[in-house]
Write an enzyme that holds these catalytic residues in place. Structure first.
Site, short mmCIF file in Angstrom:
data_model
loop_
_atom_site.label_atom_id
_atom_site.label_comp_id
_atom_site.label_asym_id
_atom_site.label_seq_id
_atom_site.Cartn_x
_atom_site.Cartn_y
_atom_site.Cartn_z
N TYR A 139 0.58 -1.26 0.05
CA TYR A 139 0.31 -0.20 0.07
C TYR A 139 0.85 1.33 -0.05
O TYR A 139 2.00 1.08 0.44
CB TYR A 139 -0.95 0.29 1.27
CG TYR A 139 -0.19 0.18 2.67
CD1 TYR A 139 0.28 -0.79 3.18
CD2 TYR A 139 0.07 1.61 3.25
CE1 TYR A 139 0.87 -0.67 4.32
CE2 TYR A 139 0.73 1.50 4.21
CZ TYR A 139 1.21 0.64 4.82
OH TYR A 139 1.98 0.69 6.10
N PHE A 197 2.30 9.83 3.52
CA PHE A 197 2.65 9.69 5.05
C PHE A 197 3.15 8.26 5.38
O PHE A 197 3.43 7.90 6.47
CB PHE A 197 1.50 10.20 5.71
CG PHE A 197 0.17 9.44 5.55
CD1 PHE A 197 -0.93 9.65 4.95
CD2 PHE A 197 0.07 8.09 6.27
CE1 PHE A 197 -2.02 8.74 4.40
CE2 PHE A 197 -1.11 7.26 6.12
CZ PHE A 197 -2.12 7.71 4.87
N ASP A 198 2.85 7.25 4.35
CA ASP A 198 3.21 5.81 4.87
C ASP A 198 3.26 5.08 3.49
O ASP A 198 2.46 5.14 2.66
CB ASP A 198 2.32 5.38 5.83
CG ASP A 198 2.49 4.06 6.49
OD1 ASP A 198 1.65 3.25 7.08
OD2 ASP A 198 3.62 3.70 6.17
N ILE A 226 -7.61 0.90 10.74
CA ILE A 226 -8.67 1.79 10.44
C ILE A 226 -9.88 1.23 9.76
O ILE A 226 -9.82 0.33 8.99
CB ILE A 226 -8.16 3.14 9.70
CG1 ILE A 226 -7.52 2.70 8.48
CG2 ILE A 226 -7.05 3.74 10.68
CD1 ILE A 226 -7.16 3.89 7.61
N TYR A 279 -8.42 8.53 11.03
CA TYR A 279 -7.82 8.81 12.37
C TYR A 279 -8.81 10.07 12.93
O TYR A 279 -8.35 10.51 13.93
CB TYR A 279 -6.45 9.28 12.34
CG TYR A 279 -5.61 7.89 12.04
CD1 TYR A 279 -4.99 7.71 10.91
CD2 TYR A 279 -5.45 6.96 13.27
CE1 TYR A 279 -4.25 6.26 10.71
CE2 TYR A 279 -4.66 5.85 13.03
CZ TYR A 279 -4.27 5.70 11.79
OH TYR A 279 -3.64 4.31 11.72
N PHE A 309 -5.65 5.67 -0.27
CA PHE A 309 -4.59 4.76 -0.28
C PHE A 309 -4.67 4.12 -1.80
O PHE A 309 -5.66 4.13 -2.24
CB PHE A 309 -5.18 3.59 0.81
CG PHE A 309 -4.57 4.07 2.15
CD1 PHE A 309 -5.60 4.63 2.98
CD2 PHE A 309 -3.34 3.78 2.70
CE1 PHE A 309 -5.50 4.94 4.31
CE2 PHE A 309 -3.01 4.17 3.97
CZ PHE A 309 -4.22 4.61 4.85
#
Lengths: 221, 613
Positions: A132, A142-143, A169, A195, A213
């Site tokens: 992902y 961010f990730d 999440i 979040y 995502f």
């Protein structure tokens, strides 16, 4: 006004044949504490209870309920902690028996970039693996678990976790259940199912952030 | 003299095969050789050592010269280059196992300065020797790392950032050296894992079976090393963030350890979430609990969540509630430890996990998890018994934070649980104050919050508005709790109109009179009588003895109490306070029947109490 349940039926009404046992049982089951039901043998399927309990017993129980005020939520703490002690140390809590409440439309959207095999859909509790990349609306990554160099992808493993248990999440928990093995999709998840108001303090995710995502479902259990 | 002896034995041995050297030969070589070095004749020794004809002998006996050489090197005396020359040659020529034993023996020192200097000097040679062992190096590496960490543990830890910068005892330098030391072994494991993966894709594993075991052993030794360092020194020290200390050797060391774990394919994510993940049983020579010690895993979680190390590799997709649940498993045992460092880190980790969760979002079924009950109990112990005031305060702050995260039903259950199990008046008082706040919220918002109104509230109220031991309850000991109970009662009577009775207090009032007010009155009477007696006794006995000058003077009816020690004066003050309170309450509560008067009198009581404390 106190929110104690109302005593609807008079003694005559209770004794009357017009009032079926099932109604009385239902009322008592809805409003009495667990221990009260247990003591009066009123637990379980209404039909079964109706078979074993006599009308007189039910009338007595009804009266006693209002006299003792042993309504739901009034269970003594000793009982609660005893029950709690008896619960084995589990890895996860027992699945809460929640009624299916319609909360509104799903708070994410999915666009399929590449179709999956349309056969292997993950079920709740199964382990899934995925690659992902997560970005904010402004494009900040961010990730990601996809290494920059392609050759390094051999050395890294996709992220594995159990789906549908609230471990990730909510947007992921819901969306991935609709994906099949091999599917590559773009998810846009509203902050409520990501979040939320807090965001992730000390990280790149601010409060009320919508997350995007690109996710590839590699394996299902 | 020594030089002659050395030359003799060397010449003699030149002609002999290696296995016919006698014990005497060994001894003479060792003694003479060491003496020569000590006396400063390193040049000659060097030429002997380098001589082609002597290589067999050197490889067999050379390692015995190590202690003398290291002495010179540590003291940085003359002949340094020659000694270095001898040393390096020995490292390449002598048998690795013997060199290893020799070097490890030299590491074992007692005073911190020598330990630090020896580590700094010997880690690199140690590395060279281990690399010479080839595929048999795993257990030797393990032994070496174990010795090194034991020695490291003897060095004082820096606590402030100035101490870390000055590094007077060289702990930071040793940690940096240690990182360099393990690097090639980490690299070896990384490459091994890569190779075995590629091989397993193409060929069968039969031929590489035995090598796999050896590689696993090496990986296991590195894992053991990481787990140990995560505990000591990393869990003992306070890492400084980049704002307070831009370059922090300890923070770098922590980062390197996490990188090492990733490199040997120990997923940081799995380590942090391990308490709740079912790890597949790894067959090997370490049990799970030994392989992954609780404290080391807690240390990883702390580094990730509090210091944000490994932020690049740590996924941002896990739900805050799941992270909280896992971290609570790490935190719970830490809070029951004695060491204040552990308690502090536990509180920090718990706090960081809680702030990610939205207020009022944790449902009641989480209370079925054992940790959700034992952790608050451990926290209460910290709040009430920890020696450090700042930790007690922080404990309280985190306690309130944890309460805020429960939804109303869970709060209701939690409050009941804490009232039953905390056995501490201050904590009970604090919980009762929370109950009052929740009732206030329920009454204000009118959002149908059923847990702090009406039918559901009553059982909770009954547990609050009660004297724990009836009239015999020790009022002073239970003062905090009793005050909050009375405050709550006062609040309910003022806030909830008789006509509305949303909280159910008005229908309960007659019962509360029986279970609470009456026994309280009786208890106050008893206390009053008791303390009056105490007061008289105290004043009599103390007045007759010659005591130290009292620091405070107490006025009673316009007269100073003479010759009363401060300890007794405290007692006296307590007596007087209770006497006044009880007199007033006694007079005014007697024969009370209606809520309005009760309200006035409780207000009076509260004013009185505030004035006296």
């Amino acid at each position: 006004m106190a929110t104690e349940p109302a005593r609807e039926w008079s003694d005559e009404q209770l004794k009357s044949d017009d009032l079926p046992k099932k109604d009385i049982i239902k009322f008592i089951q809805d409003n009495a504490a667990h221990s009260f039901l247990n003591e009066h043998k009123l637990l379980g399927n209404i039909k079964n209870v109706a078979k074993t309990a006599k009308k007189e017993q039910l009338i007595v129980a009804y009266s006693q309920l209002f006299e003792s005020k042993r309504f739901k939520g009034t269970e003594p703490v000793e009982e609660v902690t005893e029950q709690v002690k008896q619960v084995k140390i589990e890895d996860k809590p027992k699945e809460a028996k929640t009624e299916v409440v319609y909360e509104g439309p799903p708070k994410y959207t999915k666009s399929v970039l590449k179709k999956g095999d349309k056969t292997n859909f993950p079920k709740k509790g199964e382990t899934v693996s995925c690659w992902y990349t997560g970005t904010l609306e402004d494009g900040t990554v961010f990730d990601t678990n996809i290494p920059a160099a392609a050759r390094k992808k051999k050395q890294t493993k996709p992220l594995s976790f159990k789906i549908g248990l609230g471990r990730v999440i909510r947007g992921w928990d819901e969306a991935i259940l609709t994906m099949s093995k091999g599917e590559h999709a773009r998810l846009e998840i509203e902050s409520d199912w990501a979040y939320g108001k807090k965001g992730l303090p000390d990280s790149k995710i601010p409060p009320n952030a919508k997350l995007i995502f690109e996710l590839e479902l590699v394996a299902v259990d | 003299m020594a030089l002659d002896m050395l030359s003799d034995v060397v010449q003699r041995c030149q002609a002999l095969p290696v296995d016919s050297y006698t014990k005497e030969d060994h001894d003479v070589f060792m003694t003479a050789g060491r003496t020569c070095i000590e006396e400063g004749n390193s040049v000659q020794v060097l030429s002997i050592i380098l001589d082609e004809k002597n290589q067999d002998m050197v490889s067999c006996m050379g390692w015995n010269l190590l202690p003398a050489l290291i002495q010179v090197l540590l003291k940085k005396e003359d002949n340094l280059p020659q000694c270095l020359g001898i040393f390096n040659h020995l490292l390449e020529t002598c048998r690795p196992k013997e060199l290893l034993i020799g070097l490890l023996e030299l590491l074992e020192q007692d005073d911190p300065d020598t330990i630090a200097e020896s580590l700094h000097l010997l880690l690199n040679p140690l590395q060279k020797v281990l690399l010479r062992l080839g595929s048999r190096k795993a257990s030797s590496l393990g032994m070496a790392l174990s010795t090194v960490l034991d020695q490291l543990a003897k060095l004082p830890l820096p606590h402030t950032k100035e101490q870390e910068e000055d590094d007077v005892f060289s702990l930071c330098r040793c940690c940096t050296d240690l990182t360099t030391f393990v690097r090639p072994f980490v690299q070896e494991v990384r490459l091994n894992l890569l190779t075995s993966e590629e091989l397993s894709e193409s060929t069968t594993k039969m031929t590489i079976g035995r090598d796999n075991d050896r590689e696993d052993e090496l990986r296991t030794e590195l894992l053991k090393f990481c787990m140990k360092t995560l505990s000591y020194p990393l869990f003992e020290v306070q890492l400084k963030d980049t704002d307070s200390l831009a370059v922090s050797p300890l923070r770098n060391f922590a980062t390197e350890i996490l990188n090492t774990l990733s490199a040997i394919r120990e997923s940081i994510t799995s380590l942090v979430y391990q308490p709740l993940l079912k790890r597949k049983q790894v067959p090997g020579f370490l049990e799970e609990e030994v392989r992954y010690p609780q404290e080391s895993l807690a240390s990883v979680a702390h580094l990730v969540f509090v210091h944000h190390l490994a932020a690049d590799v740590f996924p941002c997709v896990f739900s805050p509630v799941f992270s909280l649940r896992c971290n609570m498993e790490h935190v719970c045992p830490l809070l029951s430890r004695r060491e204040e460092t552990r308690i502090q880190k536990g509180l920090e980790l718990y706090e960081k996990s809680l702030v990610r969760v939205e207020d009022g979002s944790l449902p009641v079924d989480l209370m079925e998890i054992k940790t959700f009950l034992t952790l608050p109990q451990n926290l209460v112990k910290v709040m009430t018994m920890c020696q450090r005031q700042d930790l007690r305060s922080k404990g309280l702050k985190v306690f309130q934070l944890s309460i805020d995260k429960f939804d109303t039903e869970a709060k209701h259950k939690f409050f009941q649980y804490m009232l039953k199990t905390s056995h501490h008046s201050g904590v009970e008082g604090y919980i009762i104050k929370n109950i009052r706040n929740q009732i206030n919220v329920a009454l204000q918002s009118g959002d149908g919050n059923t847990w702090f109104q009406g039918v559901h509230l009553l059982p909770l109220l009954r547990k609050v508005l009660i004297l724990p031991d009836g009239p015999e309850t020790d009022l002073l000991e239970n003062l905090d709790r009793l005050m909050e109970s009375l405050n709550l009662l006062r609040y309910l009577i003022i806030r909830d109109k008789v006509t509305e009775n949303q909280t159910g207090i008005w229908t309960e009032l007659y019962k509360i009179e029986d279970t609470f007010m009456k026994p309280l009155r009786v208890g106050l009477n008893m206390s009053r009588a008791h303390y009056e007696r105490e007061l008289h006794n105290t004043m009599d006995t103390k007045r007759s003895k010659d005591k130290e000058e009292s620091k405070i003077s107490v006025l009673v009816g316009g007269e100073n109490l003479p010759h009363v020690t401060s300890e007794s004066q405290i007692q006296v003050c307590h007596c007087l306070m209770l006497k006044s309170c009880s007199c007033h309450i006694y007079l005014h509560l007697y024969g009370i029947n209606d809520g309005q008067t009760l309200m006035c009198l409780l207000r009076l009581y509260t004013q009185l109490y505030t004035r006296l404390t």
